[in-house]
Design a protein around this motif. Structure first.
Motif, PDB file in Angstrom:
ATOM      1  N   GLU A   1       0.856  -1.186   0.000  1.00  0.00           N
ATOM      2  CA  GLU A   1       0.000   0.000   0.000  1.00  0.00           C
ATOM      3  C   GLU A   1       0.887   1.229   0.000  1.00  0.00           C
ATOM      4  N   VAL A   2       0.407   2.270  -0.690  1.00  0.00           N
ATOM      5  CA  VAL A   2       1.155   3.528  -0.763  1.00  0.00           C
ATOM      6  C   VAL A   2       0.163   4.682  -0.797  1.00  0.00           C
TER       7      VAL A   2
ATOM      8  N   ILE B   1      -3.889  -1.953  -8.344  1.00  0.00           N
ATOM      9  CA  ILE B   1      -4.961  -2.939  -8.478  1.00  0.00           C
ATOM     10  C   ILE B   1      -6.198  -2.574  -7.653  1.00  0.00           C
ATOM     11  N   GLY B   2      -6.099  -1.520  -6.857  1.00  0.00           N
ATOM     12  CA  GLY B   2      -7.256  -1.141  -6.053  1.00  0.00           C
ATOM     13  C   GLY B   2      -6.905  -0.065  -5.052  1.00  0.00           C
TER      14      GLY B   2
ATOM     15  N   MET C   1      -0.823  -1.703  -4.708  1.00  0.00           N
ATOM     16  CA  MET C   1      -0.030  -1.992  -5.901  1.00  0.00           C
ATOM     17  C   MET C   1       0.428  -3.444  -5.849  1.00  0.00           C
ATOM     18  N   GLU C   2       0.579  -4.028  -7.034  1.00  0.00           N
ATOM     19  CA  GLU C   2       0.932  -5.436  -7.123  1.00  0.00           C
ATOM     20  C   GLU C   2       1.932  -5.674  -8.244  1.00  0.00           C
ATOM     21  N   LEU C   3       2.840  -6.587  -7.976  1.00  0.00           N
ATOM     22  CA  LEU C   3       3.772  -7.086  -8.978  1.00  0.00           C
ATOM     23  C   LEU C   3       3.525  -8.584  -9.078  1.00  0.00           C
ATOM     24  N   LYS C   4       3.143  -9.058 -10.261  1.00  0.00           N
ATOM     25  CA  LYS C   4       2.915 -10.487 -10.465  1.00  0.00           C
ATOM     26  C   LYS C   4       4.247 -11.144 -10.790  1.00  0.00           C
TER      27      LYS C   4
END
Length: 158
Positions: A106-107, A126-127, A143-146
């Motif tokens: 989260e940021v 992502i949300g 935020m997401e890194l797959k």
């Protein structure tokens, strides 16, 4: 030369000073000590091997197939020198070895510098978490890194 090492209790005072210099609502010292106790929690420091100076830290959890980055900070005088990237690269490298599927964090939307930093690594929004930051009521960007994309794609630099 800067290297990444696991933090220990002797490092907490310096970590706390870095935290205070970077955030208006810093974690407490107790919070950092607590992170050292949990098997799923990693608290790492970037240390100059010549001078023994600590320039930054990262704290993250590895739980099942997810890495969650809780906190990352670099002393203001060392920002922009690749130390944050060194810390994040090392964390993501461990995630790859452990079979993690995604990295999340989260940021604050107002933290444009951090958002830009994460986007350079391939993180995507992502949300949102509504009213996540209790000090201001500000939302959090999730935020997401797959990791599968990192493993299979051209982004693999870890």
């Amino acid at each position: 030369m800067w290297l990444v090492f696991p933090a220990n209790e002797r490092d907490i005072e310096t970590i706390y000073e870095i935290e205070k210099s970077c955030f208006s609502r810093p974690w407490s010292k107790v919070s950092f000590y607590e992170e050292l106790k949990h098997y799923y929690s990693y608290l790492w420091i970037a240390k100059n091997i010549s001078t023994k100076e600590i320039a930054g830290f990262i704290c993250f959890w590895l739980i099942w197939d997810e890495m969650h980055i809780l906190n990352i900070a670099v002393k203001p005088e060392f920002q922009g020198r690749g130390i944050g990237s060194l810390l994040l690269n090392n964390a993501i490298s461990l995630a790859l070895k452990k079979g993690v599927e995604w990295v999340r964090l989260e940021v604050r939307p107002s933290n444009l510098k951090a958002i830009s930093f994460y986007k350079k690594f391939g993180f995507k929004e992502i949300g949102r978490r509504r009213h996540y930051y209790f000090d201001t009521g500000e939302d959090a960007i999730i935020m997401e890194l797959k990791i599968k994309e990192v493993k299979n794609g051209s982004k693999n630099r870890y």
